[in-house]
Scaffold this motif. Structure first.
Motif, mmCIF file in Angstrom:
data_model
loop_
_atom_site.group_PDB
_atom_site.id
_atom_site.type_symbol
_atom_site.label_atom_id
_atom_site.label_comp_id
_atom_site.label_asym_id
_atom_site.label_seq_id
_atom_site.Cartn_x
_atom_site.Cartn_y
_atom_site.Cartn_z
ATOM 1 N N SER A 161 33.232 56.412 41.493
ATOM 2 C CA SER A 161 33.687 56.160 42.864
ATOM 3 C C SER A 161 33.908 54.676 43.139
ATOM 4 O O SER A 161 34.368 54.314 44.221
ATOM 5 C CB SER A 161 32.668 56.720 43.861
ATOM 6 N N MET A 162 33.614 53.820 42.194
ATOM 7 C CA MET A 162 33.718 52.373 42.406
ATOM 8 C C MET A 162 34.959 51.739 41.792
ATOM 9 O O MET A 162 35.180 50.546 41.918
ATOM 10 C CB MET A 162 32.477 51.688 41.875
ATOM 11 N N VAL A 163 35.770 52.545 41.123
ATOM 12 C CA VAL A 163 36.996 52.008 40.514
ATOM 13 C C VAL A 163 37.969 51.670 41.631
ATOM 14 O O VAL A 163 38.345 52.540 42.423
ATOM 15 C CB VAL A 163 37.621 53.027 39.534
ATOM 16 N N PRO A 164 38.394 50.394 41.738
ATOM 17 C CA PRO A 164 39.323 50.032 42.812
ATOM 18 C C PRO A 164 40.735 50.520 42.503
ATOM 19 O O PRO A 164 41.124 50.685 41.349
ATOM 20 C CB PRO A 164 39.266 48.517 42.836
ATOM 21 N N THR A 165 41.494 50.758 43.538
ATOM 22 C CA THR A 165 42.880 51.146 43.372
ATOM 23 C C THR A 165 43.752 49.920 43.573
ATOM 24 O O THR A 165 43.364 48.960 44.226
ATOM 25 C CB THR A 165 43.278 52.240 44.381
ATOM 26 N N ALA A 166 44.922 49.954 43.030
ATOM 27 C CA ALA A 166 45.847 48.824 43.151
ATOM 28 C C ALA A 166 46.277 48.663 44.597
ATOM 29 O O ALA A 166 46.432 49.635 45.332
ATOM 30 C CB ALA A 166 47.068 49.037 42.258
ATOM 31 N N VAL A 167 46.426 47.434 44.986
ATOM 32 C CA VAL A 167 46.887 47.142 46.345
ATOM 33 C C VAL A 167 48.385 47.423 46.412
ATOM 34 O O VAL A 167 49.141 46.939 45.577
ATOM 35 C CB VAL A 167 46.595 45.662 46.697
#
Length: 172
Positions: A161-167
């Motif tokens: 759940s901590m993997v960031p998504t691309a802006v």
């Protein structure tokens, strides 16, 4: 056999032999600790991340969670401020990406993905590799340094759940 058992001193020799064998065995087993370091005295990082001290900051269990190389990455860890005033830590990564966190004295700052926004726009290393971060502390001691941290992806449940998504970028 009865004749040997009846001879004076035979039991005594057996007892002395047994005592000597026990003594040699005890010395052999205790000799291992005399030449090897005790593992409980070794100072190490007990989790997935790494640790370092930077000026008045103590950084523990620092790592990056990123889905892929050249993508965004979330910085996780626990930071302790041993000074008496606030310290701002700038964390710089690949291709000019950076993030800042402010660490107040007296309470640890825990970057655990739930409330923090410590995200680097670009992480050069793929999952399983090490990423070199530049750390700059602006506070009482104003020091800087580098730290090699592991890059993990969302394969492990605790990081999924901590993997960031691309802006998202704007298109014309």
């Amino acid at each position: 056999m009865r004749i040997a058992a009846g001879i004076r001193g035979t039991k005594r020799a057996q007892r002395l032999g047994l005592i000597a064998a026990i003594g040699v065995g005890a010395m052999a087993f205790s000799g291992c600790s005399a030449i090897n370091a005790q593992s409980t005295t070794a100072n190490y990082s007990a989790s997935d991340g790494v640790k370092t001290n930077l000026g008045s900051l103590e950084l523990r269990n620092v790592l990056i969670v990123s889905a892929k190389a050249d993508g965004p990455g979330r910085v996780l860890g626990t930071f302790y401020n041993t000074s008496t005033s606030d310290v701002t830590l700038t964390i710089s990564g690949a291709q000019g990406s950076s993030t800042e966190v402010t660490v107040t004295p007296g309470a640890p700052l825990v970057l655990n993905g739930d409330t923090d926004k410590a995200i680097l726009s670009t992480v050069a290393a793929p999952a399983g590799a090490m990423e070199t971060l530049s750390l700059t502390e602006s506070g009482p001691s104003a020091t800087s340094g580098q730290l090699n941290v592991p890059v993990l992806d969302g394969t492990l449940a605790e990081y999924s759940s901590m993997v960031p998504t691309a802006v998202p970028t704007k298109t014309k």
